[in-house]
Design an enzyme around this catalytic site. Structure first.
Site, PDB file in Angstrom:
ATOM      1  NE  ARG A 195      -3.508  -2.422   3.008  1.00 25.91           N
ATOM      2  CZ  ARG A 195      -3.046  -3.420   3.514  1.00 25.91           C
ATOM      3  NH1 ARG A 195      -2.013  -3.455   3.982  1.00 25.91           N
ATOM      4  NH2 ARG A 195      -4.049  -4.136   3.711  1.00 25.91           N
ATOM      5  CE  LYS A 253      -5.975  -1.087   5.075  1.00 26.34           C
ATOM      6  NZ  LYS A 253      -7.560  -1.489   4.472  1.00 26.34           N
ATOM      7  CG  HIS A 301      -4.790   0.647  -3.573  1.00 24.71           C
ATOM      8  ND1 HIS A 301      -4.368   0.287  -2.377  1.00 24.71           N
ATOM      9  CD2 HIS A 301      -5.878  -0.486  -3.494  1.00 24.71           C
ATOM     10  CE1 HIS A 301      -4.763  -0.617  -1.893  1.00 24.71           C
ATOM     11  NE2 HIS A 301      -5.760  -0.963  -2.459  1.00 24.71           N
ATOM     12  NE  ARG A 312      -2.515  -3.635  -1.270  1.00 23.02           N
ATOM     13  CZ  ARG A 312      -2.178  -4.448  -0.204  1.00 23.02           C
ATOM     14  NH1 ARG A 312      -0.975  -4.656  -0.078  1.00 23.02           N
ATOM     15  NH2 ARG A 312      -3.103  -5.167   0.554  1.00 23.02           N
ATOM     16  CG  HIS A 318      -5.629  -9.055   1.803  1.00 25.01           C
ATOM     17  ND1 HIS A 318      -5.584  -9.633   0.442  1.00 25.01           N
ATOM     18  CD2 HIS A 318      -5.368  -7.903   1.575  1.00 25.01           C
ATOM     19  CE1 HIS A 318      -5.911  -8.770  -0.240  1.00 25.01           C
ATOM     20  NE2 HIS A 318      -5.647  -7.667   0.421  1.00 25.01           N
ATOM     21  CE1 TYR A 338      -6.288  -7.723  -6.134  1.00 24.72           C
ATOM     22  CE2 TYR A 338      -6.190  -8.654  -4.127  1.00 24.72           C
ATOM     23  CZ  TYR A 338      -5.973  -7.827  -4.858  1.00 24.72           C
ATOM     24  OH  TYR A 338      -5.923  -6.517  -4.507  1.00 24.72           O
TER      25      TYR A 338
END
Length: 309
Positions: free
Chosen positions: A165, A187, A255, A258, A281, A290
């Site tokens: 990111r 995150k 983004h 990515r 994730h 994806y």
């Protein structure tokens, strides 16, 4: 003041104000989200006031039924509110009633029978391999200052070559760089190790050799022209320039690089679990989108190439 100012009595109005203060100071909701939540609840209170024939009181809220909330949601949908906005409305209502229950004011089951509207999941817009490579290679052609061009190329390379990111790339320090890996803080402060492929390492080393500032190991790696921490807005603007230079669609953002990283890995037979780890994730279901992206690409290629396509 919310739209509920004249639709509720003083007690309920005070609870709404207390709830909004908590959202702002404790949960630290973004100002726009806070404004939207207040507006959503205000509209609900206005609806209830008309629905029940007077200002909303604590007794009104205690008497609330699932049918009342459904009627309100139906009204909002009739006003052309989309599923995503309706889901936000329900989130605001649930947050408020949870607040009332937590402070011991009211316990209501009315919202438990309401299902959140299904939100169509949009597929990430990945660049082609050629477009991604051109995006990186063209950076130094549209920037006269060599060290700035090297910096931006390094950041863009991290988004595509390591799947970072933009916030993760700009938070990197020299101490996060190891021989063949990169320590990335994602995150929730979760740390992951990402392989550092040769082109990405070379882009970073080129930037380090040209940067006019002394970069200490524990300080952010990427700097603005005055030496401060690089703003993501500058990389977004650089991508906008690259879109114009290369004729790329508006979806070609940092983004999107990515997304391209994940899609291209999957297209080459990459393991979904491994891609999940590389992207950071928390849930495999997030990464599974994806597979839809790659399938869409395959079907598009098939339609263009097949004689009967």
């Amino acid at each position: 003041m919310t739209d509920s100012a004249f639709a509720t009595d003083e007690f309920v109005r005070a609870r709404i104000d207390a709830w909004l203060r908590e959202l702002g100071s404790v949960r630290r909701l973004a100002p726009k989200t806070l404004e939207a939540y207040g507006r959503d609840l205000g509209q609900f209170m206005g609806f209830l006031s008309g629905h029940m024939g007077g200002p909303v009181t604590l007794d009104s809220l205690k008497a609330l039924r699932g049918a009342d909330i459904r009627a309100f949601m139906a009204r909002r949908r009739s006003e052309s509110l989309g599923s995503r906005s309706l889901a936000r409305v329900l989130s605001a209502l649930r947050s408020f009633f949870t607040f009332l229950e937590r402070e011991g004011t009211l316990a209501s089951d009315a919202l438990n029978v309401i299902r959140t509207p299904k939100i169509p999941r949009s597929l990430p817009k990945a660049l082609s391999v050629v477009e991604a490579k051109k995006t990186i290679a063209t950076t130094d052609e549209i920037e006269d200052r060599p060290w700035v061009a090297a910096r931006d190329m390094a950041v863009i390379s991290l988004c595509y070559g390591a799947g970072l990111r933009i916030s993760e790339a700009l938070a990197l320090t020299k101490a996060d760089l190891e021989a063949d890996t990169l320590r990335v803080t994602g995150k929730g402060g979760k740390v992951r190790m990402v392989p550092l492929i040769a082109p990405v390492r070379q882009a970073i080393e080129s930037y380090l050799s040209l940067a006019p500032f002394r970069l200490w190991p524990e300080e952010p790696l990427f700097r603005g022209v005055r030496g401060g921490v690089l703003s993501p807005r500058l990389i977004q603007l650089r991508m906008a320039q690259l879109r114009g230079a290369l004729g790329l669609p508006p979806s070609a953002t940092p983004h999107a690089l990515r997304h391209s990283f994940a899609t291209h890995l999957l297209g080459k037979g990459g393991d979904l679990r491994a891609i999940q780890e590389l992207l950071g994730h928390a849930s495999l279901s997030t990464t599974q989108i994806y597979t839809a992206v790659d399938t869409e690409h395959l079907l598009d290629s098939y339609a263009k190439a097949h004689p009967r396509g």
